[in-house]
Design a protein around this motif. Structure first.
Motif, mmCIF file in Angstrom:
data_model
loop_
_atom_site.group_PDB
_atom_site.id
_atom_site.type_symbol
_atom_site.label_atom_id
_atom_site.label_comp_id
_atom_site.label_asym_id
_atom_site.label_seq_id
_atom_site.Cartn_x
_atom_site.Cartn_y
_atom_site.Cartn_z
ATOM 1 N N LYS A 9 0.266 13.933 4.636
ATOM 2 C CA LYS A 9 -0.436 14.056 3.349
ATOM 3 C C LYS A 9 -1.930 13.984 3.538
ATOM 4 O O LYS A 9 -2.726 14.701 2.841
ATOM 5 C CB LYS A 9 -0.050 12.751 2.719
ATOM 6 C CG LYS A 9 -0.646 12.518 1.341
ATOM 7 C CD LYS A 9 0.598 11.426 0.364
ATOM 8 C CE LYS A 9 -0.288 10.850 -0.758
ATOM 9 N NZ LYS A 9 0.032 9.573 -1.101
ATOM 10 N N GLU A 16 2.599 1.477 6.367
ATOM 11 C CA GLU A 16 3.928 2.267 6.482
ATOM 12 C C GLU A 16 3.783 3.870 6.429
ATOM 13 O O GLU A 16 4.300 4.727 7.033
ATOM 14 C CB GLU A 16 5.047 1.720 5.595
ATOM 15 C CG GLU A 16 6.482 2.642 5.675
ATOM 16 C CD GLU A 16 7.582 1.911 5.058
ATOM 17 O OE1 GLU A 16 7.689 0.745 4.895
ATOM 18 O OE2 GLU A 16 8.392 2.588 4.551
ATOM 19 N N GLU A 17 2.873 4.160 5.071
ATOM 20 C CA GLU A 17 3.025 5.722 4.626
ATOM 21 C C GLU A 17 2.009 6.402 5.853
ATOM 22 O O GLU A 17 2.208 7.579 6.131
ATOM 23 C CB GLU A 17 2.055 5.779 3.412
ATOM 24 C CG GLU A 17 1.947 7.098 3.057
ATOM 25 C CD GLU A 17 1.144 7.154 1.611
ATOM 26 O OE1 GLU A 17 0.307 6.244 1.264
ATOM 27 O OE2 GLU A 17 1.376 8.122 0.814
ATOM 28 N N ARG A 18 1.039 5.632 6.315
ATOM 29 C CA ARG A 18 0.186 6.194 7.571
ATOM 30 C C ARG A 18 1.039 6.457 8.796
ATOM 31 O O ARG A 18 0.904 7.525 9.238
ATOM 32 C CB ARG A 18 -1.000 5.262 7.937
ATOM 33 C CG ARG A 18 -2.118 5.471 6.927
ATOM 34 C CD ARG A 18 -3.322 5.108 7.773
ATOM 35 N NE ARG A 18 -4.592 4.480 6.807
ATOM 36 C CZ ARG A 18 -5.776 4.189 7.322
ATOM 37 N NH1 ARG A 18 -5.866 3.940 8.626
ATOM 38 N NH2 ARG A 18 -6.724 3.985 6.300
#
Ligand code: ADP
Ligand code: ADP
Ligand code: ADP
Length: 213
Positions: A140, A121-123
């Motif tokens: 990020k 999800e973060e990627r």
């Protein structure tokens, strides 16, 4: 070389592809990229695919098999190819085998981008893309020098409409239900190499090079 990259959304297929492609002079065939181009150009095929893609579901096997069949005939693919995001169902894998059999060739390696769902999800939600080159950034992990701008061309970056947490959920469901069986299909042929896709990009590249050397 004739390679297949299999992995869930965000596992790093698009990030590694240009590196592998340049090192071995292969063509890069990404069905997702081709479908997004068709949607943007509002071709008949794009009009059919749009809604399905926005829901995070797979488009029909016949549609993508047709695209790949055409694309593999390009002169730039004669030395070999990287299939990125295809085959995604066992039916697509069987069709691909038939096509290759007719040419007297076969798949050399399937790279399995193995990674835990919890990382994705973060990627995915941090992904930014330079559409015309395929260069990928991450807010990020790999930020561009100027936010929203491609380092090389100075052109604006974009985010994919389906790169949201909600659509990722259905894309992951499709991956586990329809695409993981494709890994088993190639495991039986003994051509799968499993990669540690959760590691930093440079380390993944080194693993890829080991597998292909
Ligand atoms: P895929 O093509 O498999 O959907 P991408 O290569 O586009 O995945 O990667 C998804 C996002 O994660 C991008 O923003 C990319 O910059 C970032 N990314 C790719 N590989 C890694 C990695 N090994 N570690 C951390 N982030 C990565
Ligand atoms: P990901 O980042 O999930 O790896 P892709 O860019 O490969 O995504 O694909 C985006 C969308 O395009 C998929 O969710 C699906 O709707 C469609 N698509 C791409 N390749 C295929 C395929 N081989 N079979 C069916 N649908 C596909
Ligand atoms: P180092 O030489 O210190 O490994 P890198 O430039 O490879 O430096 O990366 C530093 C960190 O930034 C890595 O741990 C990786 O997770 C992240 N990173 C680098 N490039 C990317 C990329 N294209 N996509 C996502 N994350 C990246």
């Amino acid at each position: 070389k004739r390679l297949i990259l299999i992995g869930p959304p965000g596992s790093g297929k698009g990030t590694q592809s240009p590196i592998i492609k340049d090192e071995y002079c292969l063509c890069h065939l990404a069905t997702g990229d081709m479908l997004r181009a068709a949607v943007a150009a509002k071709t008949p095929l794009g009009i059919i695919a749009k809604e399905t893609m926005e829901k995070g579901e797979l488009v029909s096997d016949d549609l993508v098999v047709g695209i790949i069949d055409d694309a593999m005939k390009k002169p730039s693919c004669q030395k070999g190819f990287i299939l990125d995001g295809f085959p995604r169902t066992v039916a697509q894998a069987e069709k691909l085998d038939e096509m290759l059999q007719k040419q007297g060739t076969k798949i050399d390696k399937v790279l399995d981008f193995a990674i835990d769902d919890s990382i994705l999800e973060e990627r995915i939600t941090g992904r930014w893309i330079h559409a015309s080159s395929g260069r990928t950034y991450h807010t990020k992990f790999a930020p561009p020098k100027v936010p929203g701008i491609d380092d090389v061309t100075g052109e604006p970056l974009m985010q994919r409409k389906d790169d949201t947490a909600a659509v990722l959920k259905s894309r992951l469901e499709a991956f586990h239900r329809q695409t993981e069986p494709v890994i088993d299909y190639y495991n039986k042929k003994g051509v799968v190499a499993k990669l540690p896709a959760e590691k930093p990009p440079k380390e993944v590249t080194i693993e890829v090079q080991k597998v292909l050397s």
